[in-house]
Design a protein around this motif. Structure first.
Motif, PDB file in Angstrom:
ATOM      1  N   ASP A 174       0.841  -1.197   0.000  1.00  0.00           N
ATOM      2  CA  ASP A 174       0.000   0.000   0.000  1.00  0.00           C
ATOM      3  C   ASP A 174       0.873   1.243   0.000  1.00  0.00           C
ATOM      4  O   ASP A 174       0.688   2.145  -0.793  1.00  0.00           O
ATOM      5  CB  ASP A 174      -0.908   0.022   1.240  1.00  0.00           C
ATOM      6  CG  ASP A 174      -1.859  -1.141   1.258  1.00  0.00           C
ATOM      7  OD1 ASP A 174      -2.534  -1.341   0.234  1.00  0.00           O
ATOM      8  OD2 ASP A 174      -1.933  -1.864   2.270  1.00  0.00           O
ATOM      9  N   ARG A 175       1.796   1.266   0.946  1.00  0.00           N
ATOM     10  CA  ARG A 175       2.740   2.384   1.031  1.00  0.00           C
ATOM     11  C   ARG A 175       4.117   1.808   1.283  1.00  0.00           C
ATOM     12  O   ARG A 175       4.237   0.653   1.712  1.00  0.00           O
ATOM     13  CB  ARG A 175       2.373   3.315   2.187  1.00  0.00           C
ATOM     14  CG  ARG A 175       1.076   4.075   1.983  1.00  0.00           C
ATOM     15  CD  ARG A 175       0.865   5.145   3.059  1.00  0.00           C
ATOM     16  NE  ARG A 175       0.909   4.578   4.393  1.00  0.00           N
ATOM     17  CZ  ARG A 175       1.837   4.870   5.292  1.00  0.00           C
ATOM     18  NH1 ARG A 175       2.819   5.712   5.004  1.00  0.00           N
ATOM     19  NH2 ARG A 175       1.814   4.322   6.496  1.00  0.00           N
ATOM     20  N   ALA A 176       5.143   2.635   1.016  1.00  0.00           N
ATOM     21  CA  ALA A 176       6.498   2.149   1.244  1.00  0.00           C
ATOM     22  C   ALA A 176       7.392   3.273   1.744  1.00  0.00           C
ATOM     23  O   ALA A 176       7.048   4.456   1.631  1.00  0.00           O
ATOM     24  CB  ALA A 176       7.076   1.560  -0.040  1.00  0.00           C
ATOM     25  N   TYR A 177       8.521   2.869   2.317  1.00  0.00           N
ATOM     26  CA  TYR A 177       9.560   3.810   2.740  1.00  0.00           C
ATOM     27  C   TYR A 177      10.858   3.380   2.086  1.00  0.00           C
ATOM     28  O   TYR A 177      11.152   2.181   2.032  1.00  0.00           O
ATOM     29  CB  TYR A 177       9.731   3.766   4.260  1.00  0.00           C
ATOM     30  CG  TYR A 177       8.524   4.264   5.021  1.00  0.00           C
ATOM     31  CD1 TYR A 177       8.448   5.600   5.438  1.00  0.00           C
ATOM     32  CD2 TYR A 177       7.459   3.414   5.310  1.00  0.00           C
ATOM     33  CE1 TYR A 177       7.336   6.070   6.122  1.00  0.00           C
ATOM     34  CE2 TYR A 177       6.343   3.872   5.996  1.00  0.00           C
ATOM     35  CZ  TYR A 177       6.281   5.194   6.406  1.00  0.00           C
ATOM     36  OH  TYR A 177       5.185   5.662   7.078  1.00  0.00           O
ATOM     37  N   THR A 207       2.893   6.079  -1.743  1.00  0.00           N
ATOM     38  CA  THR A 207       2.284   4.805  -2.116  1.00  0.00           C
ATOM     39  C   THR A 207       3.292   4.067  -3.002  1.00  0.00           C
ATOM     40  O   THR A 207       4.191   4.687  -3.592  1.00  0.00           O
ATOM     41  CB  THR A 207       0.977   5.017  -2.905  1.00  0.00           C
ATOM     42  OG1 THR A 207       1.309   5.676  -4.138  1.00  0.00           O
ATOM     43  CG2 THR A 207      -0.016   5.849  -2.127  1.00  0.00           C
ATOM     44  N   GLY A 208       3.141   2.749  -3.108  1.00  0.00           N
ATOM     45  CA  GLY A 208       4.033   1.977  -3.958  1.00  0.00           C
ATOM     46  C   GLY A 208       4.057   2.538  -5.366  1.00  0.00           C
ATOM     47  O   GLY A 208       5.109   2.710  -5.984  1.00  0.00           O
ATOM     48  N   ARG A 209       2.883   2.864  -5.870  1.00  0.00           N
ATOM     49  CA  ARG A 209       2.729   3.413  -7.218  1.00  0.00           C
ATOM     50  C   ARG A 209       3.506   4.729  -7.384  1.00  0.00           C
ATOM     51  O   ARG A 209       4.213   4.941  -8.363  1.00  0.00           O
ATOM     52  CB  ARG A 209       1.244   3.674  -7.452  1.00  0.00           C
ATOM     53  CG  ARG A 209       0.723   3.304  -8.785  1.00  0.00           C
ATOM     54  CD  ARG A 209      -0.779   3.475  -8.751  1.00  0.00           C
ATOM     55  NE  ARG A 209      -1.433   2.182  -8.647  1.00  0.00           N
ATOM     56  CZ  ARG A 209      -1.760   1.469  -9.713  1.00  0.00           C
ATOM     57  NH1 ARG A 209      -1.502   1.924 -10.922  1.00  0.00           N
ATOM     58  NH2 ARG A 209      -2.348   0.304  -9.575  1.00  0.00           N
ATOM     59  N   GLU A 210       3.344   5.607  -6.380  1.00  0.00           N
ATOM     60  CA  GLU A 210       4.041   6.907  -6.446  1.00  0.00           C
ATOM     61  C   GLU A 210       5.554   6.717  -6.489  1.00  0.00           C
ATOM     62  O   GLU A 210       6.254   7.336  -7.290  1.00  0.00           O
ATOM     63  CB  GLU A 210       3.685   7.768  -5.216  1.00  0.00           C
ATOM     64  CG  GLU A 210       2.308   8.387  -5.266  1.00  0.00           C
ATOM     65  CD  GLU A 210       1.844   8.922  -3.898  1.00  0.00           C
ATOM     66  OE1 GLU A 210       0.762   9.512  -3.865  1.00  0.00           O
ATOM     67  OE2 GLU A 210       2.548   8.725  -2.872  1.00  0.00           O
ATOM     68  N   LEU A 211       6.048   5.859  -5.603  1.00  0.00           N
ATOM     69  CA  LEU A 211       7.505   5.697  -5.521  1.00  0.00           C
ATOM     70  C   LEU A 211       8.065   5.059  -6.787  1.00  0.00           C
ATOM     71  O   LEU A 211       9.161   5.395  -7.221  1.00  0.00           O
ATOM     72  CB  LEU A 211       7.878   4.860  -4.287  1.00  0.00           C
ATOM     73  CG  LEU A 211       7.647   5.550  -2.946  1.00  0.00           C
ATOM     74  CD1 LEU A 211       8.020   4.626  -1.794  1.00  0.00           C
ATOM     75  CD2 LEU A 211       8.455   6.836  -2.833  1.00  0.00           C
ATOM     76  N   MET A 212       7.286   4.152  -7.386  1.00  0.00           N
ATOM     77  CA  MET A 212       7.756   3.496  -8.604  1.00  0.00           C
ATOM     78  C   MET A 212       7.935   4.498  -9.743  1.00  0.00           C
ATOM     79  O   MET A 212       8.705   4.279 -10.652  1.00  0.00           O
ATOM     80  CB  MET A 212       6.754   2.430  -9.041  1.00  0.00           C
ATOM     81  CG  MET A 212       7.250   1.035  -8.729  1.00  0.00           C
ATOM     82  SD  MET A 212       6.279  -0.234  -9.511  1.00  0.00           S
ATOM     83  CE  MET A 212       4.653   0.078  -8.939  1.00  0.00           C
TER      84      MET A 212
END
Ligand SMILES: Nc1ncnc2c1ncn2[C@@H]1O[C@H](COP(=O)(O)OP(=O)(O)OP(=O)(O)O)[C@@H](O)[C@H]1O
Ligand SMILES: [Mg+2]
Length: 248
Positions: free
Chosen positions: A211-214, A226-231
């Motif tokens: 869902d989210r990542a660091y 979010t995973g999508r944003e970071l990718m």
């Protein structure tokens, strides 16, 4: 306030954590992360960034110099691992995470040694997620494949009914097919109501399912989203995902 009565949304909140193995040498330099109810959180970052140290510090295995670890509204900073498992925290280390000479069933019993009378009920919960563990309950863990051992290790950590499961590189050393299966299982554990904080070296895959990542770098949370944003974040791609990132 008891954990059971905690109504807030935050399952784990780590704030400004400073921790290390040797006095005067900090590995975590003010790291903050949070997992809310039902979330699957990914932690990625370069080798040596302190990802494993973060999980170990949250689980009372590395000395915390300052900062806090709150679990369901309670300050559990520095509590020992055997206490943390009774307060809703489960941990699966990357290596040596099963008792090789014990059977699958005995490994699961070890996960519940503080509350043995709940065995039958918890065993059924774990067997729903990992039916093959039930079928092969008498097989020694040492004779299992890497992927199967990972299932036993996750099953054992789930026996104490954790609110949050900390996973250190669950897919490491597995074939691509077994990696996919492991990620699928992690997803199912999460869907069964357990918040998950997963460290992964397979960064792209991790960002796809969380869902989210660091992104951890030099002991600090450098980026989050979010995973999508970071990718899609050019800085994250350039520094941590490499050129293969766009081929996903
Ligand atoms: N038991 C230990 N004693 C002393 N230093 C340690 C110990 N374990 C790890 N370190 C040091 O802490 C730093 C962070 O290590 P850590 O294992 O947390 O990194 P990581 O992000 O998990 O890396 P990897 O991606 O390689 O697993 C490294 O510099 C490492 O050498
Ligand atoms: Mg590590």
């Amino acid at each position: 306030m008891s954990a059971e009565n905690f109504e807030g949304d935050s399952v784990v909140k780590v704030t400004d954590l400073v921790a290390g193995y040797i006095p005067g040498v900090n590995i975590l330099n003010g790291c903050s992360i949070e997992a809310r109810r039902g979330e699957l959180i990914g932690i990625i970052g370069p080798n040596g960034a302190g990802k494993s140290t973060l999980l170990k510090a949250m689980f009372g295995l590395v000395k915390v110099h300052s900062g806090t670890v709150m679990v369901r509204g309670q300050d559990l900073t520095g509590l020992k691992a055997n206490k943390l498992v009774t307060r809703g925290v489960g941990f699966v280390p990357q290596n040596n995470n099963v008792f090789a000479s014990l059977t699958i069933e005995e490994n699961l019993q070890m996960g519940l040694y503080q509350q043995p009378k709940n065995f039958r009920e918890r065993f059924e919960f774990v067997a729903d997620l990992f039916p093959e563990l039930k079928k092969r309950r008498s097989q020694r863990a040492g004779s299992l494949s890497g992927g199967e051992r990972q299932m036993v290790a996750m099953g054992r950590a789930l026996m104490m009914e954790p609110a949050v499961l900390l996973l250190d590189e669950p897919s490491a050393g597995l074939s691509p097919v077994k990696q996919d299966e492991t990620f699928l299982r992690v997803h199912e554990i999460n869907r069964a109501g357990v918040s998950v904080i997963m460290v992964e070296q397979n960064a792209r895959r991790c960002l796809q399912i969380c869902d989210r990542a660091y992104v951890l770098d030099q002991g600090k949370d450098a980026y989050t989203g979010t995973g999508r944003e970071l990718m899609k974040d050019p800085k994250v791609i350039q520094l941590y995902l490499g050129t293969l990132a766009d081929t996903a």
